[in-house]
Design an enzyme around this catalytic site. Structure first.
Site, short mmCIF file in Angstrom:
data_model
loop_
_atom_site.label_atom_id
_atom_site.label_comp_id
_atom_site.label_asym_id
_atom_site.label_seq_id
_atom_site.Cartn_x
_atom_site.Cartn_y
_atom_site.Cartn_z
N LYS A 75 -3.33 -11.75 7.55
CA LYS A 75 -4.51 -11.96 6.70
C LYS A 75 -4.87 -13.44 6.52
CE LYS A 75 -4.09 -7.79 3.85
NZ LYS A 75 -4.06 -7.29 2.46
N ASP A 111 -9.77 -6.65 -0.88
CA ASP A 111 -8.70 -6.39 -1.85
C ASP A 111 -9.16 -6.82 -3.24
OD1 ASP A 111 -6.87 -5.38 0.01
OD2 ASP A 111 -6.10 -7.37 0.50
N1 LIG Z 1 -2.56 -0.84 -3.25
C1 LIG Z 1 -3.03 -1.72 -2.38
O1 LIG Z 1 -4.18 -1.69 -1.97
C2 LIG Z 1 -2.12 -2.78 -1.88
C3 LIG Z 1 -2.64 -3.89 -1.19
C4 LIG Z 1 -1.75 -4.88 -0.75
C5 LIG Z 1 -0.40 -4.75 -0.99
N2 LIG Z 1 0.08 -3.66 -1.66
C6 LIG Z 1 1.51 -3.53 -1.96
O2 LIG Z 1 1.89 -4.66 -2.74
C7 LIG Z 1 3.23 -5.02 -2.47
C8 LIG Z 1 3.33 -6.52 -2.16
O3 LIG Z 1 2.59 -6.84 -1.00
P1 LIG Z 1 2.34 -8.37 -0.58
O4 LIG Z 1 1.53 -8.33 0.66
O5 LIG Z 1 1.84 -9.16 -1.72
O6 LIG Z 1 3.84 -8.83 -0.21
P2 LIG Z 1 4.42 -10.33 -0.09
O7 LIG Z 1 3.36 -11.31 0.22
O8 LIG Z 1 5.60 -10.21 0.82
O9 LIG Z 1 4.96 -10.65 -1.59
C9 LIG Z 1 6.05 -9.94 -2.12
C10 LIG Z 1 6.23 -10.28 -3.59
O10 LIG Z 1 7.26 -9.44 -4.10
C11 LIG Z 1 8.28 -10.27 -4.71
N3 LIG Z 1 9.58 -9.64 -4.52
C12 LIG Z 1 10.08 -9.09 -3.40
N4 LIG Z 1 11.32 -8.59 -3.63
C13 LIG Z 1 11.60 -8.84 -4.95
C14 LIG Z 1 12.71 -8.56 -5.81
N5 LIG Z 1 13.78 -7.91 -5.34
N6 LIG Z 1 12.63 -8.93 -7.09
C15 LIG Z 1 11.54 -9.58 -7.57
N7 LIG Z 1 10.45 -9.87 -6.81
C16 LIG Z 1 10.48 -9.50 -5.51
C17 LIG Z 1 8.18 -11.59 -3.97
O11 LIG Z 1 8.78 -12.60 -4.76
P3 LIG Z 1 9.28 -13.99 -4.09
O12 LIG Z 1 8.07 -14.86 -3.96
O13 LIG Z 1 10.28 -14.51 -5.05
O14 LIG Z 1 9.89 -13.62 -2.75
C18 LIG Z 1 6.66 -11.73 -3.85
O15 LIG Z 1 6.10 -12.18 -5.05
C19 LIG Z 1 3.68 -4.10 -1.32
O16 LIG Z 1 4.40 -3.02 -1.87
C20 LIG Z 1 2.38 -3.60 -0.72
O17 LIG Z 1 2.52 -2.31 -0.12
C21 LIG Z 1 -0.75 -2.68 -2.10
#
Ligand SMILES: NC(=O)c1ccc[n+]([C@@H]2O[C@H](COP(=O)([O-])OP(=O)(O)OC[C@H]3O[C@@H](n4cnc5c(N)ncnc54)[C@H](OP(=O)(O)O)[C@@H]3O)[C@@H](O)[C@H]2O)c1
Length: 287
Positions: A75, A111
């Site tokens: 992205k 989004d």
């Molecule tokens: N519903 C929708 O339309 C939609 C759209 C996009 C994404 N999502 C969902 O949103 C989620 C995140 O996606 P993303 O693209 O933002 O991922 P990302 O860029 O990889 O970010 C992951 C986030 O989760 C945190 N994290 C991961 N493991 C953790 C743990 N064990 N404890 C605390 N924090 C933790 C990370 O913290 P750190 O910075 O400390 O690593 C970071 O803030 C996914 O489940 C995805 O499927 C949903």
């Protein structure tokens, strides 16, 4: 169930570019919408490795695609390869929707709009309200921009504080609402923020399969019953966070709704037609 389409010489093509991409629910969601409206269109998953992204985007133009969605991990880089960006895509620094317009690539970030449509549907007020966003990754950037641009004061709590601070720095001054960063492990700061907040949004991946019993917040943290809780995680649909919040009387909103609305906005951008949102919702839930 897999979505199939009857492809002819006249069929208009869109797709999703990701790595991996096989798990994406978008093909099922969009192909169901095309069938429901009788459109001769087809949406295909396109597995593109990072080193091939630029060639793949040029390929969309060369092959006559109408557009595409872009997902993890492309992205941010895709935004740098577009000929033009919407203000939301530019501020977030990421695109999830591309439209080919006279051989030029226009990038948008639905989004942002998807989150706002979901909250509007649930009649969640944002102007001068306080929101707590958990996480500072890619989806957090879009969520924080959407909320703060709608007039909310946003606290961003992340496991890695430096990442939350960087997010706040990059959006501060570009959005209407005030932004603050705190560590996710700072319990007093979280409690204070929750007492002021009317909305909690989880954008971390905590709680998604294969860890559906995990919660991004300590389960004994008090959640005021006036709070609305939205979890962007959509597999499972009822996450531990949503279950705990519902048990305390909070209103809860599933992340699948945001997924469907961001897809609906992409659909409308490409086809110019109103998206059949409930058809897309059923297909995304089934996929
Ligand atoms: N519903 C929708 O339309 C939609 C759209 C996009 C994404 N999502 C969902 O949103 C989620 C995140 O996606 P993303 O693209 O933002 O991922 P990302 O860029 O990889 O970010 C992951 C986030 O989760 C945190 N994290 C991961 N493991 C953790 C743990 N064990 N404890 C605390 N924090 C933790 C990370 O913290 P750190 O910075 O400390 O690593 C970071 O803030 C996914 O489940 C995805 O499927 C949903």
């Amino acid at each position: 169930m897999t979505a199939s389409c009857d492809i002819r010489g006249t069929t208009r093509l869109v797709g999703v570019i990701g790595d991996p991409v096989a798990h994406s629910r978008s093909p099922a969601m969009h192909n169901a919408a095309f069938r429901a409206l009788g459109l001769d269109w087809c949406y295909v998953p396109l597995h593109v490795a990072p080193h091939s992204l630029e060639a793949a985007l040029r390929g969309l133009v060369a092959l006559g695609f109408v557009g595409a969605n872009v997902t993890i991990p492309h992205k941010e880089r895709a935004a740098t390869l577009c000929d033009e960006l919407t203000p939301a895509a530019e501020a977030v620094g990421a695109v999830n929707t591309l439209a080919v317009q006279e051989a030029r690539l226009a990038g948008d970030n639905t989004d942002v709009g998807g989150l706002l449509l979901t909250l509007a549907e649930a009649r969640v007020e944002l102007e001068r309200q306080e929101a707590l966003v958990l996480g500072a990754g890619g989806s957090a950037r879009a969520a924080v921009y959407a909320l703060a641009q709608s007039g909310a004061q946003v606290t961003v709590a992340n496991r890695t504080l430096a990442r939350a601070e960087a997010l706040v720095r990059s959006l501060q001054g570009r959005v209407r609402g005030r932004l603050v960063a705190i560590p996710l492990a700072d319990r007093p700061a979280l409690e204070a923020s929750l007492q002021r907040a009317t909305l909690l949004v989880n954008t971390t991946s905590v709680g998604m399969e294969p860890g559906p019993d995990e919660s991004p917040l300590p389960v004994d943290l008090p959640l005021p019953p006036e709070l609305t809780v939205l979890d962007l995680v959509y597999a499972p649909r009822q996450t531990r966070l949503l279950r705990e919040a519902a048990a305390r009387g909070c209103r809860t909103i599933e992340g699948l709704r945001v997924l469907v609305y961001q897809g609906a906005l992409s659909f409308e951008c490409w086809t110019g037609r109103a998206a059949p949102v409930e058809v897309m919702m059923s297909a995304a839930a089934e996929a």
